[in-house]
Design an enzyme around this catalytic site. Structure first.
Site, PDB file in Angstrom:
ATOM      1  N   GLU A   1      -1.616   4.862  17.675  1.00  0.00           N
ATOM      2  CA  GLU A   1      -0.318   4.993  17.534  1.00  0.00           C
ATOM      3  C   GLU A   1       0.342   5.844  18.365  1.00  0.00           C
ATOM      4  O   GLU A   1      -0.208   6.876  18.601  1.00  0.00           O
ATOM      5  CB  GLU A   1      -0.072   5.111  16.274  1.00  0.00           C
ATOM      6  CG  GLU A   1      -0.610   4.197  15.133  1.00  0.00           C
ATOM      7  CD  GLU A   1      -0.008   4.659  13.745  1.00  0.00           C
ATOM      8  OE1 GLU A   1       1.048   4.090  13.379  1.00  0.00           O
ATOM      9  OE2 GLU A   1      -0.886   5.188  12.955  1.00  0.00           O
TER      10      GLU A   1
ATOM     11  N   LYS B   1       1.030  -1.128   0.243  1.00  0.00           N
ATOM     12  CA  LYS B   1      -0.054   0.103   0.066  1.00  0.00           C
ATOM     13  C   LYS B   1       0.737   1.428   0.160  1.00  0.00           C
ATOM     14  O   LYS B   1       1.950   0.981   0.439  1.00  0.00           O
ATOM     15  CB  LYS B   1      -0.929  -0.064   1.168  1.00  0.00           C
ATOM     16  CG  LYS B   1      -0.231   0.493   2.503  1.00  0.00           C
ATOM     17  CD  LYS B   1      -1.110   0.601   3.733  1.00  0.00           C
ATOM     18  CE  LYS B   1      -1.452   2.127   4.103  1.00  0.00           C
ATOM     19  NZ  LYS B   1      -0.165   2.624   4.882  1.00  0.00           N
TER      20      LYS B   1
ATOM     21  N   HIS C   1      -6.082  -0.945   7.056  1.00  0.00           N
ATOM     22  CA  HIS C   1      -5.909  -1.950   8.286  1.00  0.00           C
ATOM     23  C   HIS C   1      -7.264  -2.063   9.093  1.00  0.00           C
ATOM     24  O   HIS C   1      -7.495  -3.208   9.362  1.00  0.00           O
ATOM     25  CB  HIS C   1      -4.596  -1.191   9.250  1.00  0.00           C
ATOM     26  CG  HIS C   1      -3.436  -1.022   8.510  1.00  0.00           C
ATOM     27  ND1 HIS C   1      -3.101  -1.744   7.603  1.00  0.00           N
ATOM     28  CD2 HIS C   1      -2.400  -0.090   8.559  1.00  0.00           C
ATOM     29  CE1 HIS C   1      -1.842  -1.450   7.241  1.00  0.00           C
ATOM     30  NE2 HIS C   1      -1.562  -0.127   7.717  1.00  0.00           N
TER      31      HIS C   1
ATOM     32  N   LYS D   1      -2.601   9.116  15.453  1.00  0.00           N
ATOM     33  CA  LYS D   1      -1.264   9.429  15.406  1.00  0.00           C
ATOM     34  C   LYS D   1      -1.055  10.020  16.719  1.00  0.00           C
ATOM     35  O   LYS D   1      -1.708  10.797  17.286  1.00  0.00           O
ATOM     36  CB  LYS D   1      -0.436   9.873  14.383  1.00  0.00           C
ATOM     37  CG  LYS D   1      -0.817   9.432  13.199  1.00  0.00           C
ATOM     38  CD  LYS D   1       0.645   8.768  12.586  1.00  0.00           C
ATOM     39  CE  LYS D   1       0.293   8.043  11.220  1.00  0.00           C
ATOM     40  NZ  LYS D   1      -0.016   6.822  11.053  1.00  0.00           N
TER      41      LYS D   1
ATOM     42  N   ASP E   1      -4.585   6.444   5.305  1.00  0.00           N
ATOM     43  CA  ASP E   1      -3.398   5.706   5.685  1.00  0.00           C
ATOM     44  C   ASP E   1      -3.567   4.541   6.610  1.00  0.00           C
ATOM     45  O   ASP E   1      -3.007   3.284   6.362  1.00  0.00           O
ATOM     46  CB  ASP E   1      -2.206   6.790   6.519  1.00  0.00           C
ATOM     47  CG  ASP E   1      -1.045   6.035   6.868  1.00  0.00           C
ATOM     48  OD1 ASP E   1      -0.379   5.546   5.944  1.00  0.00           O
ATOM     49  OD2 ASP E   1      -0.613   6.121   8.051  1.00  0.00           O
TER      50      ASP E   1
HETATM   51  C1  BG6 Z   1       1.556   1.729   7.873  1.00  0.00           C
HETATM   52  C2  BG6 Z   1       0.921   3.117   8.158  1.00  0.00           C
HETATM   53  O1  BG6 Z   1       0.664   1.076   7.099  1.00  0.00           O
HETATM   54  O2  BG6 Z   1       1.075   1.252   9.409  1.00  0.00           O
HETATM   55  C3  BG6 Z   1       1.871   4.027   9.130  1.00  0.00           C
HETATM   56  O3  BG6 Z   1       1.549   3.719   6.803  1.00  0.00           O
HETATM   57  C4  BG6 Z   1       1.525   3.033  10.569  1.00  0.00           C
HETATM   58  O4  BG6 Z   1       1.515   5.252   8.996  1.00  0.00           O
HETATM   59  C5  BG6 Z   1       1.870   1.877  10.406  1.00  0.00           C
HETATM   60  O5  BG6 Z   1       2.639   3.845  11.245  1.00  0.00           O
HETATM   61  C6  BG6 Z   1       1.251   1.079  11.909  1.00  0.00           C
HETATM   62  O6  BG6 Z   1       1.705  -0.278  11.606  1.00  0.00           O
HETATM   63  P1  BG6 Z   1       2.096  -1.058  12.865  1.00  0.00           P
HETATM   64  O7  BG6 Z   1       2.131  -2.481  12.417  1.00  0.00           O
HETATM   65  O8  BG6 Z   1       3.086  -0.472  13.594  1.00  0.00           O
HETATM   66  O9  BG6 Z   1       0.598  -0.982  13.832  1.00  0.00           O
END
Ligand code: BG6
Length: 529
Positions: free
Chosen positions: A255, A187, A279, A379, A274
């Site tokens: 996050e 992605k 996700h 975030k 994003d």
């Molecule tokens: C990514 C996003 O797909 O996933 C990021 O582009 C994000 O912005 C990240 O921080 C989070 O992934 P994980 O595995 O740390 O939860």
């Protein structure tokens, strides 16, 4: 061919079950349910040798994630012995320089020590080729290194999406592709439905859908996959998973990090595109889908698409009532002062890009009628936490009402990361001989680190890469899923574009703007604390 997961086990699956609970007055620990399932990971190298070509080998994704994941697979003995890893990027580098860069990546991002023997094996697979992907004639250089007769070529695009189309064309024109070649894509696959279609069309002109492996690394997370087991291997959940028993469901992907020097990418993207388009919607489909016929890729994808099709559109008419956008201001994360979004390096101080989103999502189908799903992601929130909380309905009648006017609902909490595990919150009688019945909330608590002490947990990328090497599409996304998700997201994005108010501010290190609490409060509910 879609082997599904059924092709992995060397033995028929067995279920070992030790019904041993250790109880004490306040907690019931589920200590040893040991579920030996069809292992997704085996030590057998059952796939044909590969040439894994990483385009963008010197970039962030490759150096931060792919190198350590490949090294770990090497360490686990899961890379086929004759397979090779070929880094491609536009800068002139020798093989030794590329190996030195890979070593540096491991030193920086691998949490364990580097094992000299494993490193020798791993570095022995590495080579490098300089190609400027915007120059069609340079793709011919691949002929000198690829061995399409003996090995399957896996083309891993760790490059920005604007290069996807040209790279597909360059590969096709160079004549290095065969029917066995695969394409692994990361992605963002587009920015909206239209751009996503353009990318998918360009890919489809060169690769058949079976050859394309679109990654959402959340589908490589053990706990996301466990949703399938939890829901479809346990009758307690299969029979209690709809509007009859469930009041509502919350999905949080919080996050702690900010935008990590990715201002340019992030400001054009925002948290909705994003994180939510991919996700969170993927997690939602796993939670909401109907039982698939089996665990083959096509069956699972079919059910996920039905959920995406049933999402009630959010448009200008209801966007204010169903969505909240936020943007972080300066604050404290882990007791350290951090800048606000508009003060990040390279920031456009006028930006109205959202770094936080909360939504009320309704799924218009039989199972989920009148059961809202609340999704939030942001975030610079208080700490990293990804979880699903299922709130069950109140009992129809309360026999304890003399002492307890209302009984709190049961809750199923699935911790996806960190501290992976599953908890069920139930009411129990507090032991005692005073005649009455006093109730207390207690937890059935399955912690992954406790229950699977001896089992090695594979990271999301490790799993996705291995599945791509093996040619198993089960964990990857179909074109239809991605386009369906964009259709729904585009409508929200369009509705937001007509709102003149900026996103609600929230201080870094908190759980988002107050408006996000109001979103649930309006329905008489609150976010899981
Ligand atoms: C990514 C996003 O797909 O996933 C990021 O582009 C994000 O912005 C990240 O921080 C989070 O992934 P994980 O595995 O740390 O939860």
């Amino acid at each position: 061919m879609d082997p599904g997961w059924s092709s992995y086990p060397e033995q028929p699956p067995r279920l070992q079950y030790d019904p041993c609970f250790q109880a004490n007055a306040t907690t019931i620990q589920l200590t040893s349910i040991c579920f030996i399932q069809r292992t997704i990971m085996t030590n057998k190298k059952t796939y044909k040798p590969c040439d894994l070509v990483i385009y963008g080998a010197l970039g962030d994704l490759s150096t931060r994630k792919l190198m350590i994941s490949l090294y770990r697979l090497e360490n686990a003995g899961l890379i086929e012995s004759a397979s090779r890893i070929i880094g491609v990027d536009r800068f002139d580098k020798s093989k030794d320089e590329f190996i030195a860069i890979a070593r540096e990546s491991l030193e920086m991002f691998l949490k364990d020590d580097i094992d000299p023997e494993v490193w020798d094996r791993f570095s022995g697979r590495l080579s490098y080729l300089a190609i400027d992907l915007t120059q069609p004639d340079q793709y011919q250089r691949l002929h000198a290194v690829l061995d399409t007769a003996e090995r399957v070529t896996i083309n891993y695009f760790a490059i920005p999406p604007f290069l996807f189309q040209g790279t597909c064309q360059g590969l096709a024109a160079s004549g290095v592709l065969t029917k066995e070649s695969r394409l692994v894509m990361e992605k963002p696959i587009g920015h909206d439905l239209q751009s996503s279609k353009q990318i998918n069309d360009a890919v489809a002109a060169v690769f058949s859908e079976e050859q394309v492996f679109r990654i959402d690394h959340y589908l490589g997370k053990e706990t996301v996959l466990n949703l399938l087991a939890l829901r479809f291997a346990n009758s307690i959940f299969t029979t209690n998973w709809d509007h009859n028993t469930i009041d509502h469901i919350q999905i949080t992907v919080a996050e702690e990090v900010g935008i990590e020097g990715r201002w340019d990418y992030f400001d054009k993207t925002g948290q909705l595109r994003d994180m939510l388009q991919n996700h969170l919607l993927q997690i939602l489909t796993f939670v909401a889908m109907e039982p698939p016929v089996n665990i083959k890729a096509q069956s699972i994808r079919n059910e996920k698409i039905k959920v995406l099709e049933a999402l009630r559109p959010i448009t200008s008419s209801n966007v204010e009532e169903k969505t909240v956008r936020g943007q972080y201001t300066k604050g404290f994360c882990k007791a350290k002062e951090v800048p606000g979004y508009l003060e990040e390096e390279g920031a456009n101080t006028e930006s109205t890009t959202e770094t936080f989103v909360a939504l009320r999502v309704d799924i218009d189908n039989w199972r989920w009628a009148s059961v809202p799903f609340y999704l939030r992601t942001g975030k610079r929130m208080n700490y990293k936490r990804t979880e699903i909380v299922v709130y069950f309905k109140q009992l129809p009648h309360n026999i304890f009402k003399d002492s307890y006017r209302e009984l709190p609902p049961n809750k199923l909490i699935i911790h996806l990361q960190p501290n992976e595990g599953v908890e069920i919150e139930i009411l129990n009688k507090i032991p005692g001989i005073d005649g009455g019945i006093r109730l207390q909330k207690t937890k059935l608590d399955l912690s992954y680190s406790e229950a699977f002490k001896k089992t090695r947990m594979f990271g999301g990328y490790e799993k996705m890469i291995l599945e791509a090497l093996r040619g198993n599409p089960t964990l990857f996304l179909s074109r239809e899923e991605i386009e369906q998700a964009w259709t729904w997201i585009d409508s929200i994005q369009d509705a937001w574009s007509h709102i003149s108010d900026p996103p609600h501010p929230y201080p870094a290190g908190t759980w988002g703007p107050i408006a996000s609490d109001s979103l649930l409060a309006r329905d008489g509910r609150a976010w899981e604390a």
